[in-house]
Design a protein around this motif. Structure first.
Motif, short mmCIF file in Angstrom:
data_model
loop_
_atom_site.label_atom_id
_atom_site.label_comp_id
_atom_site.label_asym_id
_atom_site.label_seq_id
_atom_site.Cartn_x
_atom_site.Cartn_y
_atom_site.Cartn_z
N ASP A 1 6.91 12.42 -4.60
CA ASP A 1 6.26 11.82 -3.40
C ASP A 1 4.91 11.04 -3.82
OD1 ASP A 1 8.00 13.34 -1.84
OD2 ASP A 1 6.40 14.88 -1.39
N SER A 2 4.36 11.12 -4.97
CA SER A 2 3.18 10.30 -5.41
C SER A 2 3.83 9.07 -5.80
CB SER A 2 2.53 10.91 -6.46
OG SER A 2 3.36 11.03 -7.49
N GLU A 3 5.05 8.98 -6.44
CA GLU A 3 5.50 7.49 -6.74
C GLU A 3 5.91 6.65 -5.52
OE1 GLU A 3 7.35 8.28 -11.21
OE2 GLU A 3 8.48 9.23 -9.52
N VAL A 4 6.27 7.54 -4.53
CA VAL A 4 6.80 6.73 -3.20
C VAL A 4 5.45 6.23 -2.71
CG1 VAL A 4 7.61 7.06 -0.70
CG2 VAL A 4 9.01 8.03 -2.76
N ASP A 5 4.40 7.00 -2.63
CA ASP A 5 3.25 6.72 -2.14
C ASP A 5 2.69 5.36 -2.80
OD1 ASP A 5 3.12 8.86 -0.14
OD2 ASP A 5 1.85 9.93 -1.54
N ASP A 6 2.98 5.45 -4.11
CA ASP A 6 2.34 4.20 -4.96
C ASP A 6 3.05 2.91 -4.71
OD1 ASP A 6 0.48 5.63 -6.28
OD2 ASP A 6 1.67 5.93 -7.86
N ILE A 7 4.63 3.18 -4.29
CA ILE A 7 5.39 1.90 -3.84
C ILE A 7 5.01 1.44 -2.62
CG2 ILE A 7 7.79 1.27 -3.24
CD1 ILE A 7 8.80 2.97 -5.55
N LEU A 8 4.62 2.35 -1.97
CA LEU A 8 4.08 1.83 -0.30
C LEU A 8 2.88 1.25 -0.55
CD1 LEU A 8 5.18 5.19 1.60
CD2 LEU A 8 6.15 2.91 2.01
N ALA A 9 1.84 1.63 -1.30
CA ALA A 9 0.79 1.00 -1.71
C ALA A 9 1.09 -0.40 -2.26
CB ALA A 9 -0.04 1.78 -2.59
N PHE A 10 1.77 -0.83 -3.05
CA PHE A 10 2.13 -2.01 -3.53
C PHE A 10 2.86 -2.90 -2.28
CE2 PHE A 10 5.62 -4.81 -5.38
CZ PHE A 10 4.78 -5.67 -5.68
N LEU A 11 3.66 -2.43 -1.54
CA LEU A 11 4.21 -2.99 -0.45
C LEU A 11 3.23 -3.52 0.42
CD1 LEU A 11 7.54 -1.10 0.11
CD2 LEU A 11 7.24 -3.27 -1.08
N ASN A 12 2.32 -2.54 0.74
CA ASN A 12 1.16 -3.05 1.64
C ASN A 12 0.33 -3.95 1.09
OD1 ASN A 12 0.62 -1.39 4.30
ND2 ASN A 12 1.76 -0.17 2.88
N ALA A 13 0.15 -4.04 -0.17
CA ALA A 13 -0.44 -5.18 -0.95
C ALA A 13 0.17 -6.47 -1.00
CB ALA A 13 -0.82 -4.80 -2.48
N LEU A 14 1.37 -6.67 -0.27
CA LEU A 14 2.22 -7.93 0.09
C LEU A 14 1.69 -8.62 1.28
CD1 LEU A 14 5.73 -6.95 -1.16
CD2 LEU A 14 4.10 -8.10 -2.47
N THR A 15 0.62 -7.83 1.90
CA THR A 15 0.38 -8.17 3.33
C THR A 15 -0.70 -9.48 3.24
OG1 THR A 15 0.40 -6.11 4.23
CG2 THR A 15 -0.81 -7.81 5.68
N ASP A 16 -0.27 -10.70 3.70
CA ASP A 16 -1.28 -11.70 3.88
C ASP A 16 -2.07 -11.85 5.44
OD1 ASP A 16 -2.58 -14.13 4.44
OD2 ASP A 16 -0.97 -15.47 3.49
N LYS A 17 -3.33 -11.02 5.56
CA LYS A 17 -3.89 -10.81 6.66
C LYS A 17 -4.32 -12.16 7.43
CE LYS A 17 -5.72 -6.25 5.08
NZ LYS A 17 -7.07 -5.44 4.73
N GLU A 18 -4.64 -13.08 6.55
CA GLU A 18 -4.85 -14.31 7.53
C GLU A 18 -3.78 -14.94 7.99
OE1 GLU A 18 -8.10 -15.85 7.85
OE2 GLU A 18 -8.74 -13.65 7.06
N ALA A 19 -2.65 -14.80 7.18
CA ALA A 19 -1.46 -15.56 7.78
C ALA A 19 -1.10 -14.57 9.19
CB ALA A 19 -0.40 -15.43 6.97
N ALA A 20 -1.14 -13.27 9.13
CA ALA A 20 -0.81 -12.38 10.24
C ALA A 20 -1.78 -12.85 11.63
CB ALA A 20 -1.16 -10.92 9.90
N LYS A 21 -2.87 -13.53 11.16
CA LYS A 21 -3.88 -13.98 12.47
C LYS A 21 -2.97 -15.38 13.13
CE LYS A 21 -7.89 -12.47 10.54
NZ LYS A 21 -9.28 -12.82 9.77
N GLY A 22 -2.25 -16.00 12.50
CA GLY A 22 -1.62 -17.16 13.01
C GLY A 22 -2.48 -18.23 12.72
#
Length: 437
Positions: A400-421
């Protein structure tokens, strides 16, 4: 001392392998240079319902920034609905033939130069032997050269009955499609745009005042907008790739190590955009209307994926590997939108057969509409067995902790500025029709 040296050597070796697997940073140079006049024109067209048969839905309705350039549901209510995302519904007394048969794909980075095919099944694809350089479905023939697979893709939903065209008897576009005259349907849409003075003025500057607007001119402008608006290349992961080792926290780095190591995610999610741009069978549950002919096929609720394009049985149930920039914003996941959370999609990869067979259909985000039975494919045990037999992934054990870490990495792929448009949603469009906000 020898043991310490051996451990150090193994760590160094692992680090070198890890570094070799990491992609180069994404940059805006990865994309075609934008033509800003076409970008701004494309923005208006992308949000304008004038391009639908009944003038009641735009491209943005199912690819909206509010939902990460998708629409937040498993299978969309397209033409005929009102509202956005999970709140979209049918007005009283209005019926539709069916839901859109596949999940609305997100648009992040689809204008990049490496994208030579589009759609879940790649049915629009660069093809050097094709007359105009692209393979398209037989009933969607091109009659002009196009600059990119994205510009060709932009043509296709306009004539889809469930997505934008409507059904025969409702409007001239749908009537043309029903008669098998797709070029006529596109011509009607182009003439509508050509007749609007504000659009005509912008096209004058691009194609000349003496030329009528062609549907490909419209598609090229929309592709320019999509390419400009939905570039995601400034995530924490990108900063890390560019040399900022502080851009990722410890959990995100552990997740990255798992992603490119033990978890084998990068076997398919490789390259610049974390997609091999290929097609794989991973056993996502099938539901909804399917991709067959409701009147002709014995089992229209089936979706064979890439095989429907290539005709090769080895491609059964294969779908495109999705790119992962901004993936945390684009739920639900899978070609049918079967998984409403990123964790659910990740856990499906750990044991796809078990996940498929024991799928909880309550996970599907489906509006309550009066259409054919959504669960025919899943209720047919033989079809589930066929999907399971095609699965390419081997089960893998992660804590479960490894899944959590993968999810943390996938969230680190977010470009917050791009999401604003970058340009965002226009207040109005030249047709005067309402804009989905």
């Amino acid at each position: 001392m020898k043991n310490l040296l051996a451990v150090g050597a193994l760590m160094l070796q692992a680090g070198l392998v890890h570094a070799a697997n990491l992609p180069s940073p994404v940059s805006h140079d990865t994309f075609p240079e934008p033509d800003m006049a076409r970008v701004k024109l494309g923005q208006q067209l992308f949000y304008d319902p004038i391009l639908s048969g009944n003038k009641n839905i735009s491209c943005a309705t199912c690819h909206h920034p509010k939902f990460g350039s998708a629409d937040g549901v498993s299978l969309s209510i397209g033409e005929g609905g009102i509202g956005l995302g999970p709140d979209r519904k049918l007005p009283n007394g209005v019926k539709v033939e069916n839901r859109v048969p596949r999940n609305a794909p997100a648009l992040w980075n689809v204008g990049a130069l490496e994208y030579i095919s589009q759609f879940h099944d790649g049915r629009v694809e660069v093809e050097s032997d094709a007359t105009f350089g692209f393979m398209t479905p037989r009933n969607r023939p091109l009659d002009r050269l196009m600059p990119s697979s994205l510009s060709v893709q932009a043509l296709m939903p306009l004539l889809s009955q469930d997505e934008m065209a409507g059904v025969e008897g409702e409007n001239p576009v749908a009537d043309a499609v029903d008669r098998g005259n797709e070029r006529k349907g596109w011509k009607i849409l182009a003439e509508r745009v050509d007749a609007i003075p504000e659009y005509r003025k912008q096209f004058d500057a691009l194609i000349g005042a003496d030329k009528p607007v062609h549907i490909t001119d419209i598609a090229i402008a929309m592709a320019e907008f999509i390419n400009f608006e939905f570039q995601a290349c400034e995530s924490p992961f990108d900063a890390y790739l560019a040399g900022d080792e502080t851009a990722l926290n410890d959990a995100e780095k552990r997740g990255m190590d798992l992603f490119y190591g033990k978890a084998d995610c990068a076997d398919c999610h490789s390259g610049t955009f974390l997609s091999d741009q290929d097609f794989h069978a991973i056993g996502v549950p099938q539901f909804g209307p399917g991709k067959g002919d409701q009147e002709e096929d014995d089992r229209p609720y089936v979706d064979l994926g890439r095989e429907m394009v290539t005709g090769d049985p080895r491609d059964s149930y294969r779908f495109r590997t999705p790119a992962l920039r901004n993936v945390a914003l684009t739920a639900p996941y899978g070609h049918s939108g079967a998984f409403p959370t990123l964790e659910g999609m990740v856990r499906h990869h750990l044991d796809p057969v078990k996940s498929l067979v024991h799928y909880d259909r309550k996970q599907a985000i489906l509006q309550d509409v009066d259409v054919i039975d959504d669960w025919q494919a899943y209720d047919e045990g033989l079809e589930v067995a066929f999907i399971a037999a095609a699965i390419e992934l081997e089960p893998i054990a992660l804590s479960d902790s490894e899944v959590d870490d993968i999810l943390a990495f996938l969230n680190a792929l977010t470009d917050k500025e791009a999401a604003k448009g970058r340009l965002g949603i226009p207040e109005t469009v030249p047709s005067g029709l309402p804009v989905d906000r």
